[in-house]
Design an enzyme around this catalytic site. Structure first.
Site, short mmCIF file in Angstrom:
data_model
loop_
_atom_site.label_atom_id
_atom_site.label_comp_id
_atom_site.label_asym_id
_atom_site.label_seq_id
_atom_site.Cartn_x
_atom_site.Cartn_y
_atom_site.Cartn_z
N ASP A 214 21.10 39.61 72.80
CA ASP A 214 21.93 39.77 73.99
C ASP A 214 23.20 40.55 73.66
O ASP A 214 23.75 40.43 72.55
CB ASP A 214 22.31 38.40 74.56
CG ASP A 214 21.20 37.80 75.40
OD1 ASP A 214 20.16 38.46 75.59
OD2 ASP A 214 21.36 36.64 75.86
N ASP A 216 26.16 40.16 75.17
CA ASP A 216 27.38 39.36 75.33
C ASP A 216 27.57 38.36 74.20
O ASP A 216 27.76 37.16 74.42
CB ASP A 216 27.39 38.67 76.69
CG ASP A 216 26.18 37.80 76.93
OD1 ASP A 216 25.12 38.05 76.30
OD2 ASP A 216 26.26 36.87 77.76
N GLU A 306 12.95 33.53 79.29
CA GLU A 306 13.08 32.53 78.22
C GLU A 306 12.00 31.46 78.32
O GLU A 306 11.50 30.97 77.29
CB GLU A 306 14.47 31.90 78.26
CG GLU A 306 14.77 31.00 77.08
CD GLU A 306 16.23 30.61 77.02
OE1 GLU A 306 17.01 31.36 76.38
OE2 GLU A 306 16.60 29.58 77.62
N ASP A 329 26.62 28.62 70.99
CA ASP A 329 27.35 28.77 72.23
C ASP A 329 28.76 28.22 72.06
O ASP A 329 28.94 27.06 71.68
CB ASP A 329 26.64 28.04 73.37
CG ASP A 329 27.13 28.48 74.74
OD1 ASP A 329 28.36 28.43 74.96
OD2 ASP A 329 26.31 28.87 75.57
#
Length: 352
Positions: A214, A216, A306, A329
């Site tokens: 990803d 980000d 996903e 995260d």
């Protein structure tokens, strides 16, 4: 010279030229004696040919020597003293789970260098996600397979807005224009199709391994060749301790991503996965096929691509798993078992 036999097809590779030899057993009418005699000779000839092809396919170059690793000093591994006692380091199907302290990067780098490999990274920056390009690229250029050749493939709907990015000498950046979609779910689910199509048309000729990451995110520590394997999945930082009945699998039987009750190993994030080009091609093709079949049946999997990724990796076991330290995260507190956060999601500003 090397000949490989696969389902009746013998592939001849010599001096960089590839040819194909199809062979089959002819069919003759049972009542024709001459044909029968000819068929016996033909079958005998084919049998001998098949035996010769099988022998050639198993032939090993006994004179070939393996290159030696350079001398490296490191602590002796001891069977009675595992490096990590607090986490699972091996799956039931004998695939390693990579954690800090379970590998020696000097040894792995030396092995990787001998193979003269190129690894590719695919990432997507569409619509507002272009704001993450500089942070991702600068950190990945510094920490992703540092010192080894990496091709970065950046898909974006605004290629003209990409500013000049300074890359390490061994790295290359390819900016590829891609169509925009109105909803982020459509963008997310179209990635599998785009990756598989570019593998077929381009990537298979340029890289040996391919990883999807990803945009980000930012890398804060080295992610090295310990991630390299045939099929690699990353365990989600949100669900690494959850029991299978609590994981976010798709359970509706109408969906192609459905995982039956009582099944499931880990929950894998779609933010970081990869492997050999051939295996990533199979994965992305299968997942996109599932997405399209769901769309035809007017259903959308719980977590989109996903969910399809998790279904695929349940029945096509990854050969290597990356622990949550490879995609952590930042909204989560850091537990003791996470000794290092190698790559983390970037907090998003909803106003942008």
């Amino acid at each position: 010279m090397k000949i490989t036999k696969l389902h009746g097809l013998a592939i001849l590779v010599t001096a960089g030229i590839t040819g194909a030899i199809w062979y089959h057993h002819p069919f003759f009418p049972a009542g024709d004696q001459e044909s029968t005699a000819s068929s016996e000779e033909g079958i005998l000839l084919m049998t001998n040919m098949n035996q010769s092809l099988c022998q050639l396919s198993r032939q090993t170059d006994l004179n070939e020597t393996s290159p030696m690793l350079p001398r490296i000093l490191y602590p002796q591994p001891l069977l009675t003293k595992p490096q990590r006692r607090d986490v699972l380091v091996l799956t039931p199907w004998l695939a390693p789970i990579v954690w800090e302290g379970t590998f020696n990067r000097d040894i792995l780098n030396a092995q990787y260098m001998q193979k003269n490999l190129v690894t590719g990274v695919v990432t997507f920056a569409v619509k507002k996600y272009v704001q993450f390009i500089e942070g991702f690229m600068s950190s990945a250029n510094k920490y992703f397979l540092a010192g080894h050749q990496v091709n970065f493939y950046l898909f974006t709907d605004n290629p003209e807005q990409i500013s000049h990015l300074q890359m390490a000498p061994e790295n290359h950046l390819f900016v590829i224009a891609v169509q925009n979609h109105s909803q982020w779910q459509d963008i997310s689910m179209s990635r599998m199709d785009i990756i598989s199509r570019y593998i077929r048309s381009q990537f298979q000729y340029e890289v040996d391994y391919l990883y999807s990451i990803d945009i980000d995110v930012q890398l804060f520590e080295h992610i090295g060749v310990e991630i390299i394997d045939t099929l690699v999945g990353t365990i989600s930082s949100w669900q690494y301790t959850a029991r299978r009945e609590s994981k976010s699998y798709e359970t509706r039987t109408e969906s192609q991503a459905a995982i039956p009750k009582g099944e499931g190993d880990f929950y894998y994030t779609a933010s970081f996965y990869g492997g050999s080009v051939a295996e990533v091609y199979k994965l992305t093709r299968a997942c996109f096929k599932g997405v399209m079949e769901d769309r035809e049946n007017d259903i959308e999997a719980r977590w989109h691509d996903e969910s399809h990724l998790n279904k695929y990796l349940l029945y096509h076991k990854p050969t290597r798993l990356l622990s949550p330290e490879y995609y952590w995260d930042e909204e989560l507190s850091r537990p003791r078992i996470i000794q290092v956060k190698r790559m983390c999601s970037v907090r998003k500003d909803g106003k942008k």
